[in-house]
Design an enzyme around this catalytic site. Structure first.
Site, PDB file in Angstrom:
ATOM      1  N   THR A  28      14.727 -17.359 -24.345  1.00 53.31           N
ATOM      2  CA  THR A  28      15.513 -16.134 -24.136  1.00 53.31           C
ATOM      3  C   THR A  28      15.615 -15.364 -25.452  1.00 53.31           C
ATOM      4  O   THR A  28      15.621 -15.969 -26.527  1.00 53.31           O
ATOM      5  CB  THR A  28      16.912 -16.515 -23.622  1.00 53.31           C
ATOM      6  OG1 THR A  28      16.763 -17.160 -22.339  1.00 53.31           O
ATOM      7  CG2 THR A  28      17.812 -15.308 -23.466  1.00 53.31           C
ATOM      8  N   THR A  31      12.506 -12.110 -29.282  1.00 48.11           N
ATOM      9  CA  THR A  31      11.300 -12.673 -29.900  1.00 48.11           C
ATOM     10  C   THR A  31      10.530 -13.494 -28.872  1.00 48.11           C
ATOM     11  O   THR A  31       9.323 -13.327 -28.708  1.00 48.11           O
ATOM     12  CB  THR A  31      11.672 -13.547 -31.121  1.00 48.11           C
ATOM     13  OG1 THR A  31      12.598 -12.827 -31.935  1.00 48.11           O
ATOM     14  CG2 THR A  31      10.438 -13.886 -31.931  1.00 48.11           C
ATOM     15  N   ASP A  82      10.804 -20.641 -27.882  1.00 47.00           N
ATOM     16  CA  ASP A  82      12.139 -20.055 -27.841  1.00 47.00           C
ATOM     17  C   ASP A  82      12.532 -19.524 -29.213  1.00 47.00           C
ATOM     18  O   ASP A  82      11.992 -19.947 -30.235  1.00 47.00           O
ATOM     19  CB  ASP A  82      13.152 -21.140 -27.395  1.00 47.00           C
ATOM     20  CG  ASP A  82      14.417 -20.554 -26.800  1.00 47.00           C
ATOM     21  OD1 ASP A  82      15.208 -21.329 -26.228  1.00 47.00           O
ATOM     22  OD2 ASP A  82      14.615 -19.308 -26.910  1.00 47.00           O
ATOM     23  N   GLY A  96      22.753 -16.713 -29.373  1.00 48.78           N
ATOM     24  CA  GLY A  96      23.061 -15.287 -29.483  1.00 48.78           C
ATOM     25  C   GLY A  96      23.012 -14.600 -28.128  1.00 48.78           C
ATOM     26  O   GLY A  96      23.744 -13.653 -27.859  1.00 48.78           O
ATOM     27  N   GLY A  97      22.140 -15.146 -27.250  1.00 53.77           N
ATOM     28  CA  GLY A  97      22.019 -14.581 -25.914  1.00 53.77           C
ATOM     29  C   GLY A  97      22.854 -15.330 -24.882  1.00 53.77           C
ATOM     30  O   GLY A  97      22.730 -15.089 -23.684  1.00 53.77           O
ATOM     31  N   GLU A 103      18.662 -23.315 -22.293  1.00 51.94           N
ATOM     32  CA  GLU A 103      17.612 -23.364 -23.322  1.00 51.94           C
ATOM     33  C   GLU A 103      17.476 -24.774 -23.881  1.00 51.94           C
ATOM     34  O   GLU A 103      16.380 -25.289 -24.044  1.00 51.94           O
ATOM     35  CB  GLU A 103      17.938 -22.404 -24.468  1.00 51.94           C
ATOM     36  CG  GLU A 103      17.752 -20.942 -24.149  1.00 51.94           C
ATOM     37  CD  GLU A 103      18.209 -20.048 -25.280  1.00 51.94           C
ATOM     38  OE1 GLU A 103      19.177 -20.414 -25.976  1.00 51.94           O
ATOM     39  OE2 GLU A 103      17.594 -18.982 -25.476  1.00 51.94           O
ATOM     40  N   LYS A 121      15.782 -14.670 -39.882  1.00 49.22           N
ATOM     41  CA  LYS A 121      16.447 -15.856 -39.310  1.00 49.22           C
ATOM     42  C   LYS A 121      16.371 -17.059 -40.240  1.00 49.22           C
ATOM     43  O   LYS A 121      17.068 -18.037 -40.043  1.00 49.22           O
ATOM     44  CB  LYS A 121      15.800 -16.220 -37.969  1.00 49.22           C
ATOM     45  CG  LYS A 121      15.729 -15.074 -36.962  1.00 49.22           C
ATOM     46  CD  LYS A 121      17.107 -14.636 -36.536  1.00 49.22           C
ATOM     47  CE  LYS A 121      17.090 -13.539 -35.498  1.00 49.22           C
ATOM     48  NZ  LYS A 121      16.422 -13.881 -34.256  1.00 49.22           N
TER      49      LYS A 121
HETATM   50  O1  DER Z   1      20.113 -16.936 -27.408  1.00 49.62           O
HETATM   51  C1  DER Z   1      19.245 -17.448 -28.132  1.00 49.62           C
HETATM   52  O2  DER Z   1      19.325 -18.571 -28.624  1.00 49.62           O
HETATM   53  C2  DER Z   1      18.057 -16.601 -28.420  1.00 49.62           C
HETATM   54  O3  DER Z   1      16.971 -17.368 -28.725  1.00 49.62           O
HETATM   55  C3  DER Z   1      18.444 -15.598 -29.429  1.00 49.62           C
HETATM   56  O4  DER Z   1      19.573 -15.884 -30.113  1.00 49.62           O
HETATM   57  C4  DER Z   1      17.386 -15.183 -30.394  1.00 49.62           C
HETATM   58  O5  DER Z   1      17.278 -13.860 -30.040  1.00 49.62           O
HETATM   59  P1  DER Z   1      16.295 -12.815 -30.735  1.00 49.62           P
HETATM   60  O6  DER Z   1      14.923 -13.442 -30.663  1.00 49.62           O
HETATM   61  O7  DER Z   1      16.439 -11.605 -29.869  1.00 49.62           O
HETATM   62  O8  DER Z   1      16.800 -12.630 -32.127  1.00 49.62           O
END
Ligand code: DER
Length: 223
Positions: A28, A31, A82, A96-97, A103, A121
């Site tokens: 999710t 990226t 992921d 974050g999502g 996941e 990151k």
């Molecule tokens: O929710 C998550 O763990 C996602 O992988 C996320 O946090 C990373 O999101 P991004 O690729 O939009 O930065």
């Protein structure tokens, strides 16, 4: 967050590891979305792949890209791709999502787990807030335990809805700022042992490869 070009480079790099006949965990976030799009193009070119989504968002995108889907309870996963909110060595903070419960099921059960990230990151040690998915009834008791552990728990508010974010599983999310986390494994265990915690965003020692996109390429490393 990082540039879309960096995210795309990382996502497409990880998608190159997918082989014909694989079952692939679909992460999710923005990226991982590039990896899903790349998979869609590989399928258009004849690759036989089944995707296992990790969220409403990844399921919807996979459908749009023509990726055949299976659910996590009906397929063993060869490879998971992921994203992450922060990467230090082989440890991640995710969530974050607000999709980190499913996941982690997918990423941990996969034979290989590839992380895709942009350079923003990467960190020496984990220090961004740790998302903790909680049963709604346990919001206050978990927050109290987080404070005892030295964290600052903040209920994640929704932006386009009044009230809190509600996860795909119907739960709430506490974003818990601990500052620099010296011992991620220990904190992960203490969060997991807290009644009412459904899942936390510390992914300790799960990653097999880290693909970091840059403006002009990608670096791949094993933690
Ligand atoms: O929710 C998550 O763990 C996602 O992988 C996320 O946090 C990373 O999101 P991004 O690729 O939009 O930065």
């Amino acid at each position: 967050g990082g540039s879309d070009a960096a995210k795309r480079a990382a996502g497409e790099s990880a998608a190159e590891a997918v082989e014909d006949g694989m079952v692939v965990g679909l992460g999710t976030g923005s990226t991982a979305a590039h990896a899903i799009r790349a998979l869609g193009r590989q399928i258009d070119d004849g690759l036989d792949v089944t995707g296992v989504p990790t969220s409403f968002q990844s399921r919807q995108l996979a459908r749009e890209c023509g990726v055949p889907l299976a659910e996590v309870d009906e397929a063993s996963i060869d490879l998971a791709i992921d994203g992450a909110d922060e990467v230090a060595g082989g440890d991640l903070i995710k969530g974050g999502g607000a999709a980190h419960a499913r996941e982690k099921i997918v990423d941990a059960s996969a034979d290989r787990f590839l992380v895709v990230a942009d350079p923003t990151k990467a960190a020496e040690s984990l220090s961004v807030p740790v998302p903790v998915e909680v049963l709604p009834a346990a919001r206050t008791t978990v927050a109290a335990t987080v404070e005892e552990l030295g964290g600052d728990p903040q209920l994640r508010a929704a932006e386009r809805k009044d009230g809190p974010v509600v996860t795909d599983n119907g739960n709430l999310v506490l974003d818990c700022a601990f500052g620099p986390i010296e011992d991620p494994e220990r904190l992960a265990r203490r969060l997991a042992d807290t009644p009412g915690v459904v899942e936390h965003g510390l992914f300790v020692g799960l990653a097999d490869e880290i693909h970091v996109g840059t403006e002009d390429g990608v670096t791949v490393r094993e933690p």
